[in-house]
Design an enzyme around this catalytic site. Sequence first.
Site, PDB file in Angstrom:
ATOM      1  N   ASP A 158       8.467  -4.139  -7.091  1.00  0.00           N
ATOM      2  CA  ASP A 158       9.446  -5.156  -7.525  1.00  0.00           C
ATOM      3  C   ASP A 158      10.513  -5.349  -6.449  1.00  0.00           C
ATOM      4  OD1 ASP A 158       8.010  -5.039  -9.889  1.00  0.00           O
ATOM      5  OD2 ASP A 158       9.354  -3.556 -10.772  1.00  0.00           O
TER       6      ASP A 158
ATOM      7  N   MET B  97       0.819  -1.215   0.000  1.00  0.00           N
ATOM      8  CA  MET B  97       0.000   0.000   0.000  1.00  0.00           C
ATOM      9  C   MET B  97       0.850   1.261   0.000  1.00  0.00           C
ATOM     10  SD  MET B  97      -3.111  -1.281   2.473  1.00  0.00           S
ATOM     11  CE  MET B  97      -2.133  -1.429   3.959  1.00  0.00           C
ATOM     12  N   GLY B  98       1.930   1.264  -0.776  1.00  0.00           N
ATOM     13  CA  GLY B  98       2.772   2.454  -0.891  1.00  0.00           C
ATOM     14  C   GLY B  98       3.244   2.932   0.478  1.00  0.00           C
ATOM     15  N   SER B  99       3.035   4.234   0.761  1.00  0.00           N
ATOM     16  CA  SER B  99       3.525   4.803   2.033  1.00  0.00           C
ATOM     17  C   SER B  99       2.769   4.242   3.236  1.00  0.00           C
ATOM     18  CB  SER B  99       3.423   6.325   2.001  1.00  0.00           C
ATOM     19  OG  SER B  99       2.087   6.678   1.745  1.00  0.00           O
ATOM     20  N   ASP B 100       1.643   3.537   3.008  1.00  0.00           N
ATOM     21  CA  ASP B 100       0.899   2.913   4.113  1.00  0.00           C
ATOM     22  C   ASP B 100       1.426   1.524   4.446  1.00  0.00           C
ATOM     23  OD1 ASP B 100      -0.826   4.989   4.639  1.00  0.00           O
ATOM     24  OD2 ASP B 100      -2.271   4.355   3.108  1.00  0.00           O
ATOM     25  N   GLY B 101       2.524   1.105   3.846  1.00  0.00           N
ATOM     26  CA  GLY B 101       3.110  -0.199   4.183  1.00  0.00           C
ATOM     27  C   GLY B 101       2.389  -1.355   3.522  1.00  0.00           C
TER      28      GLY B 101
HETATM   29  P1  ATP Z   1       5.338  -0.431  -8.496  1.00  0.00           P
HETATM   30  O1  ATP Z   1       4.197  -0.849  -9.391  1.00  0.00           O
HETATM   31  O2  ATP Z   1       5.806   0.989  -8.707  1.00  0.00           O
HETATM   32  O3  ATP Z   1       6.489  -1.385  -8.488  1.00  0.00           O
HETATM   33  P2  ATP Z   1       3.530  -1.210  -6.339  1.00  0.00           P
HETATM   34  O4  ATP Z   1       2.252  -0.423  -6.481  1.00  0.00           O
HETATM   35  O5  ATP Z   1       3.539  -2.617  -6.760  1.00  0.00           O
HETATM   36  O6  ATP Z   1       4.753  -0.415  -6.987  1.00  0.00           O
HETATM   37  P3  ATP Z   1       3.734  -0.097  -3.675  1.00  0.00           P
HETATM   38  O7  ATP Z   1       2.645  -0.585  -2.789  1.00  0.00           O
HETATM   39  O8  ATP Z   1       3.603   1.296  -4.216  1.00  0.00           O
HETATM   40  O9  ATP Z   1       3.989  -1.184  -4.804  1.00  0.00           O
HETATM   41  O10 ATP Z   1       5.133  -0.126  -2.891  1.00  0.00           O
HETATM   42  C1  ATP Z   1       5.698  -1.314  -2.392  1.00  0.00           C
HETATM   43  C2  ATP Z   1       6.399  -1.010  -1.098  1.00  0.00           C
HETATM   44  O11 ATP Z   1       7.416  -0.014  -1.297  1.00  0.00           O
HETATM   45  C3  ATP Z   1       5.491  -0.442  -0.007  1.00  0.00           C
HETATM   46  O12 ATP Z   1       4.805  -1.474   0.687  1.00  0.00           O
HETATM   47  C4  ATP Z   1       6.515   0.306   0.837  1.00  0.00           C
HETATM   48  O13 ATP Z   1       7.268  -0.585   1.634  1.00  0.00           O
HETATM   49  C5  ATP Z   1       7.452   0.898  -0.200  1.00  0.00           C
HETATM   50  N1  ATP Z   1       6.951   2.211  -0.641  1.00  0.00           N
HETATM   51  C6  ATP Z   1       6.309   2.521  -1.781  1.00  0.00           C
HETATM   52  N2  ATP Z   1       5.978   3.835  -1.838  1.00  0.00           N
HETATM   53  C7  ATP Z   1       6.425   4.378  -0.682  1.00  0.00           C
HETATM   54  C8  ATP Z   1       6.417   5.699  -0.120  1.00  0.00           C
HETATM   55  N3  ATP Z   1       5.855   6.728  -0.754  1.00  0.00           N
HETATM   56  N4  ATP Z   1       6.977   5.849   1.096  1.00  0.00           N
HETATM   57  C9  ATP Z   1       7.557   4.832   1.744  1.00  0.00           C
HETATM   58  N5  ATP Z   1       7.606   3.569   1.261  1.00  0.00           N
HETATM   59  C10 ATP Z   1       7.050   3.333   0.076  1.00  0.00           C
END
Ligand code: ATP
Length: 311
Positions: free
Chosen positions: A254, A223-227
């Site tokens: 990735d 969940m991006g910055s939400d972990g």
């Molecule tokens: P992508 O498609 O760009 O590879 P995704 O959508 O599959 O990303 P995300 O959930 O955005 O994956 O990010 C994966 C992990 O990376 C998060 O669970 C977190 O640990 C870290 N992360 C991503 N964005 C942030 C952020 N803005 N701040 C801190 N950690 C982040």
Amino acid sequence: MILTVTMNPSVDISYPVDQFKLDDVNRVETVRKTAGGKGLNVARVIAQMEEEVLATGVLGGTIGDYIVQELNKSNIQNDFLRIDKESRNCIAILHEGMQTEILEAGPTLSSEEGEVFLEKFANLLPKVSIVTISGSLPKGLPPNFYQQMLEISQEKGIPVVVDSSGEPLRQVLLHKEKPFAIKPNTAEMSQLLGFKVDAEIGSLKQAVNHELLKGIEWIVVSMGSDGAFVRRADEYYRVTIPKIDLVNPVGSGDATVAGFAVALNRHETIEKVLKTAMTTGILNTVEAGTGYINIAKFNQYFDSVKVEKID
Ligand code: ATP
């Protein structure tokens, strides 16, 4: 050793320009070219974690040659099926704080090429302990291609982590035999299940308990910055991460898959697996490169990731 699969790799080219002029000439001074495709980001981060990795998939032409050259330069072992077609370029124009992307579709594979790849894949498995499959399928392959790879791996008892979306992911989940782990984000979960999944625990629990996902050992919803929210067998975990100064989030998913696979391969505890996966995700966001981490900063972030088991 971890095997990473990238069926449609690319050379990712970034063109930074101050201002992007339409219907005019745009001159670029600093061009950055990297071996790309989600699975190659995973491979690179696994290598940066100093775990043994082998990258496979399908590539061809001079772009394919460039990808192999880049992997060799980074000391990443690779064994791709070479085809008589050109691999793709993906271009990102970075301008005025925005990113305009031009993504080639890549080669269309024949069903024979698909079969030859499956044979190659089966032959690589005796060397490996975990497989990660990332990204989309090239045109020409059946939508259940990843399911076929999953069956081959399961016959040999090798766990598979799938990080895909859309139809290739749905097809993998339609069968009784499930992947060992998946790592969707909430948007991919929503698309897969047909209802809106948000960062609320109720919504997340409803999602990870969906019929389609029964039997998957690990579901890591990033969940991006939400972990992340995680179901591991019948237990739930909420993973929270520190606030960071974001540089480039592209490829964080990735990097998360890479950290997850490395920790599983090292037989770490549940807590450590999740902390490692989040830390590599975070490390990717604090660097300019995509699918790139600076391992020297690992402990600094690892210690501030919190894993909480919830009912
Ligand atoms: P992508 O498609 O760009 O590879 P995704 O959508 O599959 O990303 P995300 O959930 O955005 O994956 O990010 C994966 C992990 O990376 C998060 O669970 C977190 O640990 C870290 N992360 C991503 N964005 C942030 C952020 N803005 N701040 C801190 N950690 C982040």
